[in-house]
Scaffold this motif. Structure first.
Motif, PDB file in Angstrom:
ATOM      1  N   TYR A 187       0.896  -1.414  -0.036  1.00 28.14           N
ATOM      2  CA  TYR A 187      -0.016   0.099  -0.027  1.00 28.14           C
ATOM      3  C   TYR A 187       0.900   1.456  -0.055  1.00 28.14           C
ATOM      4  N   HIS A 188       1.956   1.355   0.744  1.00 24.46           N
ATOM      5  CA  HIS A 188       2.610   2.455   1.027  1.00 24.46           C
ATOM      6  C   HIS A 188       3.381   2.991  -0.312  1.00 24.46           C
ATOM      7  N   PHE A 189       4.112   1.910  -0.814  1.00 25.20           N
ATOM      8  CA  PHE A 189       5.235   1.945  -1.936  1.00 25.20           C
ATOM      9  C   PHE A 189       4.315   1.975  -3.260  1.00 25.20           C
ATOM     10  N   TYR A 190       3.101   1.026  -3.297  1.00 21.69           N
ATOM     11  CA  TYR A 190       2.584   1.226  -4.812  1.00 21.69           C
ATOM     12  C   TYR A 190       1.249   1.494  -4.847  1.00 21.69           C
ATOM     13  N   GLN A 191       0.662   1.909  -3.696  1.00 21.50           N
ATOM     14  CA  GLN A 191      -0.701   2.252  -3.686  1.00 21.50           C
ATOM     15  C   GLN A 191      -1.615   1.052  -3.984  1.00 21.50           C
ATOM     16  N   VAL A 192      -1.384  -0.238  -3.546  1.00 19.24           N
ATOM     17  CA  VAL A 192      -2.005  -1.299  -3.804  1.00 19.24           C
ATOM     18  C   VAL A 192      -2.848  -1.619  -2.607  1.00 19.24           C
ATOM     19  N   GLU A 193      -4.254  -1.606  -2.840  1.00 17.96           N
ATOM     20  CA  GLU A 193      -5.243  -1.899  -1.499  1.00 17.96           C
ATOM     21  C   GLU A 193      -5.141  -3.317  -1.309  1.00 17.96           C
ATOM     22  N   ARG A 194      -5.292  -3.875  -0.172  1.00 20.97           N
ATOM     23  CA  ARG A 194      -5.772  -5.234   0.038  1.00 20.97           C
ATOM     24  C   ARG A 194      -7.469  -5.335   0.146  1.00 20.97           C
ATOM     25  N   VAL A 195      -7.892  -6.361  -0.187  1.00 19.52           N
ATOM     26  CA  VAL A 195      -9.194  -6.542   0.287  1.00 19.52           C
ATOM     27  C   VAL A 195      -9.494  -7.283   1.554  1.00 19.52           C
TER      28      VAL A 195
END
Length: 312
Positions: A150-158
């Motif tokens: 999330y921090h490095f790539y703005q990928v959100e978990r579900v």
């Protein structure tokens, strides 16, 4: 070679009882080598249990390792005496100018919180950015793996309704990747999490690739091309009883957890767990230390920030 840990650390007696050689600071000072410097940012509530688990895995290498235990805040941790924290842990501010060959960031029981709701998220983000300049390779475990994504790539978990809990079969997707060296084509590893990021979401990030996955639990090991970030969504460090302790804790708290998958014989919690992940867990840590850390880190750690080439 041994790992160097603080004198009187409780893990020392446990490891010596398992015939794992540890070394105190005085003896390490007489070794005419440059040991690897590895930090452990321990976010788990039971610090001592996690210390033992990780130090056990770090010990299975011919390299000498100096370990620093790092705390993220001064709040008294659950299930760990304050005196233990004061005696053996470094505040981040006290090591912020130091450089490390490797860093391990543990999981944390924060599954249902948004990252912005985590009380130490600002410090966590600061440490993640710091690691880019001060650490050769960082190994992120479970919650930390998702937090770093999330921090490095703005990928959100579900967040799933039901916890992914159990010991799952995994497939090696890239047998030529150094992290997978010595792995069987299929192996088992524990998971214990609510968060989920799909294999496709990992692979869509430039420079990242999923190198081991489970048909049931999803991506397990994800590595950056430069080996400076390794994301492990499960818990290769878990002891045989850890999933059982978590399951019993949830039952006693009035929840109705699912029985961990492939963990108890016949899925019967009255039976002793079936342990079949520890050899591959040990191999993963050994490969990380060798190929992501030792083979790539400069001899002079002050060169890290300059992007120096390996000096080994």
């Amino acid at each position: 070679m041994p790992i160097r840990i603080p004198e009187q650390l409780p893990a020392q007696d446990v490891l010596l009882g398992e015939n794992i050689f540890t070394m105190d600071s005085m003896r390490a000072a007489n070794q005419d080598i440059r040991p690897l410097a590895v930090g452990i940012l321990n976010l788990m509530p039971n610090k001592i249990e996690t210390e033992v688990q990780l130090l056990r895995l770090l010990s299975n290498t011919p390299l000498q390792i100096d370990v620093d235990l790092i705390r993220i805040d001064n709040q008294a941790p659950k299930n760990t005496p304050q005196s233990h924290m004061d005696s053996f842990y470094h505040d981040f501010s006290s090591i912020a100018s130091k450089r490390y060959d490797g860093l391990i960031v543990t999981g944390a029981p924060l599954a249902h919180l948004e990252y912005s709701e985590v009380k130490y998220w600002d410090t966590m983000a600061k440490i993640l950015d710091w690691s880019e300049r001060h650490v050769q390779s960082t190994l992120y475990l479970c919650w930390a793996a998702h937090a770093a994504m999330y921090h490095f790539y703005q990928v959100e978990r579900v967040l799933r309704q039901e916890k992914i809990s159990g010991v799952f079969e995994h497939e090696v997707l890239d047998p030529h990747n150094e992290l997978m060296r010595g792995f069987d084509p299929y192996f088992y590893a524990p998971h214990s999490r609510y968060g989920h990021i799909t294999v496709d979401e990992y692979n869509q990030v430039p420079g990242l690739s999923v190198i081991a996955r489970s048909a049931d639990a999803g991506a397990y090991i994800v590595s950056s091309q430069d080996k400076r970030k390794v994301f492990v969504t499960g818990h290769p460090e878990y002891d045989p009883e850890t999933l059982n302790d978590e399951y019993c804790r949830d039952v006693e708290s009035g929840q109705a957890p699912q029985v961990p998958v492939n963990y108890y014989p016949d899925d019967n919690p009255a039976k002793n767990p079936l342990v079949r992940w520890r050899s591959h867990g040990s191999l993963l840590f050994t490969n990380w230390l060798n190929y992501c850390v030792y083979q790539n880190t400069p001899y002079d750690l002050n060169l890290l920030a300059n992007g120096a080439s390996p000096k080994r």
